[in-house]
Design a protein around this motif. Structure first.
Motif, PDB file in Angstrom:
ATOM      1  N   THR A 150       0.832  -1.206   0.000  1.00 47.05           N
ATOM      2  CA  THR A 150       0.000   0.000   0.000  1.00 47.05           C
ATOM      3  C   THR A 150       0.864   1.252   0.000  1.00 47.05           C
ATOM      4  O   THR A 150       0.579   2.216  -0.732  1.00 47.05           O
ATOM      5  CB  THR A 150      -0.932   0.001   1.221  1.00 47.05           C
ATOM      6  OG1 THR A 150      -1.748  -1.176   1.200  1.00 47.05           O
ATOM      7  CG2 THR A 150      -1.831   1.225   1.223  1.00 47.05           C
ATOM      8  N   THR A 154       1.104   4.180  -2.961  1.00 47.08           N
ATOM      9  CA  THR A 154       0.967   5.598  -2.632  1.00 47.08           C
ATOM     10  C   THR A 154       2.144   6.399  -3.176  1.00 47.08           C
ATOM     11  O   THR A 154       1.980   7.480  -3.744  1.00 47.08           O
ATOM     12  CB  THR A 154       0.868   5.781  -1.110  1.00 47.08           C
ATOM     13  OG1 THR A 154      -0.240   5.026  -0.614  1.00 47.08           O
ATOM     14  CG2 THR A 154       0.695   7.249  -0.741  1.00 47.08           C
ATOM     15  N   SER A 162       4.443  11.913  -0.074  1.00 44.76           N
ATOM     16  CA  SER A 162       3.758  11.290   1.057  1.00 44.76           C
ATOM     17  C   SER A 162       4.697  11.234   2.254  1.00 44.76           C
ATOM     18  O   SER A 162       5.850  11.663   2.184  1.00 44.76           O
ATOM     19  CB  SER A 162       3.310   9.868   0.689  1.00 44.76           C
ATOM     20  OG  SER A 162       4.441   9.010   0.579  1.00 44.76           O
TER      21      SER A 162
END
Length: 466
Positions: A150, A154, A162
């Motif tokens: 995940t 991202t 991020s």
């Protein structure tokens, strides 16, 4: 060229290939290949199935092309004549991929040259070194890898945008670290083609730095890496003990992070357990996300097997899938290896993939109830192999055979045990940290250039794992 002459030339190619692949690979995959013709610089070889063609093309193309260059000369093109219909003896000709240069890995020009900022001034000129076989599409998700996957997805959407910068992925061998890191890089290139993405192993980074230092081009080396938008470094534990390389990477890391560039690193252990690595680097590795790839659970192992067979266009009976998933528990690489072996046995020997064949293949390829590898077992195995007393290795003797056995023992201890170089030196001959590093470098380099020594190492390591 007559048929006899072609067979003689192909035999020379096989001699070269035999020296550069394992015996099992040669016996399984090359014994079924036959030369067909050589016309206008185009060599056609016959293979018994599409599966054999795909395996050779994906896994052995470098060594095949090296053999063709050695025997037939540069510019020789390779064509496969694939037996697609055994009953009617129908063949299909398929040209080999022509993307490889004549600089085959392992020759004098092996790609270890330290990069310069001038080597790739434009994005399209930079080869990201991303394996095309690794993607998110064939990275099967499960509980053991969901967090890291995940985070990777991202990052791919918004590199350095991020909280996952850096992303530090760790886990034991074969759980998919390189696959996931590469998948992130490939997705970034797909979504952001303007980004400069580069995958490099920590060992190659170290070799490049050493080359740059020797040629007084360290500034060029640093500037090149500072130009990267997404830097992927695999097997960070390889930098342990190399202080100057660590210092250089520290400055590159700081520059990239400060300028909002994405860093992705993998290792076989978490940052806190990395020995002989500077504390300031370990601290920076923890700035973003540290994510573990755990060994796949039973359900994930089944899904990986189903996905692998589906992508290869085959279907195994469910009892076969369940049996493999139950027996092969440690890593993804072993699971996929059993699939390849089953397909090879089925194709070459005309056997049906059932539980009986699966039992046979797993019994041959896997060692059950392996004894744990210890520093004592390493010393015993090395000394037995070379017929040397262990006391000699622990002595101050400088005889060549004693020094070699001592260095091999240090190299294997570093490879298989979670010991610092200082601890290894204390156990083996009461040597210091620098001596152990030197020994590891000497053995690693000799494996690359001496096929007989490489064979010795493979035999020793095979004995260790029994």
């Amino acid at each position: 060229m007559t048929g006899t002459e072609l067979k003689n030339q192909w035999s020379l190619c096989l001699d070269f290939i035999r020296d550069n692949v394992s015996e099992s690979v040669f016996d399984t995959w090359f014994s079924v290949v036959e030369p067909v013709s050589l016309e206008s610089g185009e060599l056609t070889i016959q293979v018994p199935s599409p599966f054999v063609y795909e395996f050779l093309e994906q896994n052995c193309l470098n060594v095949i092309k090296a053999a063709l260059i050695k025997v037939f000369g540069k510019g020789t093109r390779l064509v496969y004549s694939i037996l697609t219909d055994k009953e009617n003896n129908i063949n299909q000709n398929v040209s080999s991929a022509n993307t490889l240069s004549n600089n085959i890995k392992g020759t004098a020009d092996s790609g270890n040259k330290a990069p310069s900022a001038n080597d790739a001034p434009l994005v399209q000129d930079l080869n990201p070194q991303l394996d095309p076989n690794y993607s998110f599409e064939n990275f099967v998700e499960g509980i053991s890898n969901k967090l890291a996957r995940t985070a990777g997805e991202t990052i791919a959407l918004n590199p350095a945008g991020s909280a996952f910068n850096p992303l530090f992925i760790y886990g034991s061998s074969g759980v998919g670290k390189t696959h996931l890191a590469t998948a992130i890089g490939r997705k970034v290139k797909e979504l952001h083609p303007e980004k400069r993405v580069l995958y490099v192993s920590a060992h190659l980074f170290m070799v490049q730095y050493t080359d740059a230092a020797r040629n007084n081009t360290v500034n060029d080396f640093i500037h090149f890496y500072q130009s990267i938008d997404v830097l992927i470094i695999d097997d960070m534990q390889e930098l342990s003990g190399y202080t100057k390389t660590q210092n250089t990477f520290f400055h590159i890391f700081n520059y990239l992070h400060l300028n909002h560039k994405q860093l992705i690193m993998t290792s076989d252990r978490p940052p806190k357990d990395m020995k002989d690595l500077e504390e300031r680097l370990i601290t920076r590795f923890k700035w973003g996300l540290v994510a573990e790839l755990e060994r796949p659970d039973l359900n994930l192992r089944k899904e990986i097997l189903r996905d692998k067979t589906r992508r290869d266009g085959i279907q195994f009976p469910e009892p076969v899938i369940e049996y493999i998933a139950d027996k092969i528990r440690d890593n993804v690489r072993d699971l996929e290896g059993v699939i390849v072996s089953l397909m090879a046995y089925s194709t070459i020997y005309g056997k049906e993939v059932d539980l009986n064949l699966t039992h046979e293949v797993i019994d041959k390829s896997q060692h059950h109830e392996q004894k744990p590898i210890t520093i004592e077992s390493i010393l015993t195995k090395v000394c037995d192999y070379y017929n040397i007393d262990e006391s000699s290795v622990q002595s101050k003797s400088r005889k060549h055979e004693i020094v070699q056995a001592r260095q091999i023992s240090m190299y294997l201890a570093k490879k298989y045990l979670d010991f610092s170089t200082s601890k290894i030196g204390a156990y083996i001959g009461k040597r210091d940290h620098a001596t152990v590093l030197h020994a590891c470098n000497m053995v690693r380099d000799q494996i690359q250039v001496d096929k007989n020594f490489k064979a010795d190492m493979e035999n020793i390591e095979s004995g260790l794992r029994c």
